[in-house]
Design an enzyme around this catalytic site. Structure first.
Site, PDB file in Angstrom:
ATOM      1  N   PRO A   2       0.839  -1.205   0.000  1.00 34.55           N
ATOM      2  CG  PRO A   2      -0.515  -1.447   1.866  1.00 34.55           C
ATOM      3  CD  PRO A   2       0.720  -1.976   1.233  1.00 34.55           C
ATOM      4  CD  GLU A   3       3.715   3.517  -3.757  1.00 28.98           C
ATOM      5  OE1 GLU A   3       4.045   4.697  -3.532  1.00 28.98           O
ATOM      6  OE2 GLU A   3       4.204   2.846  -4.681  1.00 28.98           O
TER       7      GLU A   3
END
Ligand SMILES: [Zn+2]
Length: 293
Positions: A2-3
């Site tokens: 996840p960014e």
């Protein structure tokens, strides 16, 4: 992994259910994730009210009424969800999920409007971790982080000061967490494409001789904000299903202009370039060799 936009989407999804909720019980199903849980982790959370859910870079920050902040990093596969609940004799009942073996943290909460809630942290690969701190500057994870890319503190002049006479490629310079916090590999490629800047260009060449930011650096700061905001907006549309579903929310692949699009036509209007992939510092960079200079 996840960014920042995915983490922000998770934050926005959790906040309405958690802000104001009291943590009744915390069950840790193991001693560690990527790192051991901090000492007295459950005891520090239990009995406290969550006063707000924040985010710094890719860290979720749950503020507690006793002054502590519970920090959570999702690693590669970490996600939060609320348990599907059934009621038996009006008492709370925790229904185990299918992949219960990866449910590492279970919190029983009481929300002032929603009543009892069960929040579950699942992490199959266990690259995520949790920590506690009282003072942000004392947290080894947060101290030294640069400005938030969506805050006013992140701007072209700030970057110009960092980049002046820097020979490092602009892509590497942007991944430096002291320059901008939480900007990862995917969105750096996207922002550079948006600003038509070649990822291999030395960072210092975007700074004027006077030390001021060039127009191109302005475009880059703008590109960073735009790609992140668009990704957050795209993620926001999945929020309706957050409760009781996988809070990890996945990736917003369909919005990528260059990332993972090697060999495809460049989406810049009027450009007939083809997206290329190179490796910089061991990581893939995607760019258009025609409209990025
Ligand atoms: Zn192009």
């Amino acid at each position: 992994m996840p960014e920042l936009p995915e983490v922000e989407t998770v934050r926005r999804g959790l906040e309405p259910w958690l802000a104001g909720a009291r943590i009744e019980r915390v069950r840790l199903n193991r001693k560690d994730l990527r790192f051991p849980f901090p000492e007295a982790f459950a005891a520090t959370l239990e009995g406290q009210t969550i006063t707000g859910v924040g985010r710094r870079a890719k860290y979720l920050l749950f503020n507690l009424s006793n002054g502590w902040t519970w920090l959570s990093h999702l690693g590669m596969t970490g996600s939060y969800r609320f348990a599907e609940r059934t009621y038996k004799d009006s008492s709370r009942y925790y229904e185990p999920a299918v992949d219960e073996k990866h449910d590492h943290v279970v919190l029983e909460l009481t929300h002032p409007a929603e009543g009892p809630l069960t929040l579950i942290y699942t992490d199959a690969r266990r690259f995520g971790f949790m920590d506690l701190f009282r003072d942000e500057s004392a947290s080894p994870y947060l101290a030294g982080l640069g400005p938030e890319p969506l805050s006013n503190a992140f701007n072209a002049e700030e970057m110009a000061e960092r980049f002046a006479s820097k020979k490092a490629p602009i892509k590497a310079a942007l991944l430096d967490q002291r320059v901008v916090a939480g900007l990862g590999n995917i969105y750096v490629s996207e922002a550079l494409h948006r600003a038509h800047i070649l990822p291999t260009r030395p960072a210092g060449t975007l700074v004027l001789k006077t030390g001021k930011a060039s127009k191109r650096l302005d475009d880059l700061a703008d590109g960073v904000r735009k790609v992140l905001n668009e990704a957050i907006e795209a993620g926001g549309s999945t929020l309706r299903d957050f409760r009781g579903a996988d809070g990890g929310s996945g990736y917003f692949q369909h919005h990528f202009a260059v990332y993972d699009r090697e060999g495809e036509p460049c989406p810049t209007p009027g450009c007939n370039g083809v997206i290329q992939r190179i490796v910089q510092s061991g990581r893939s960079t995607f760019f258009c060799p025609v409209c990025q200079k």
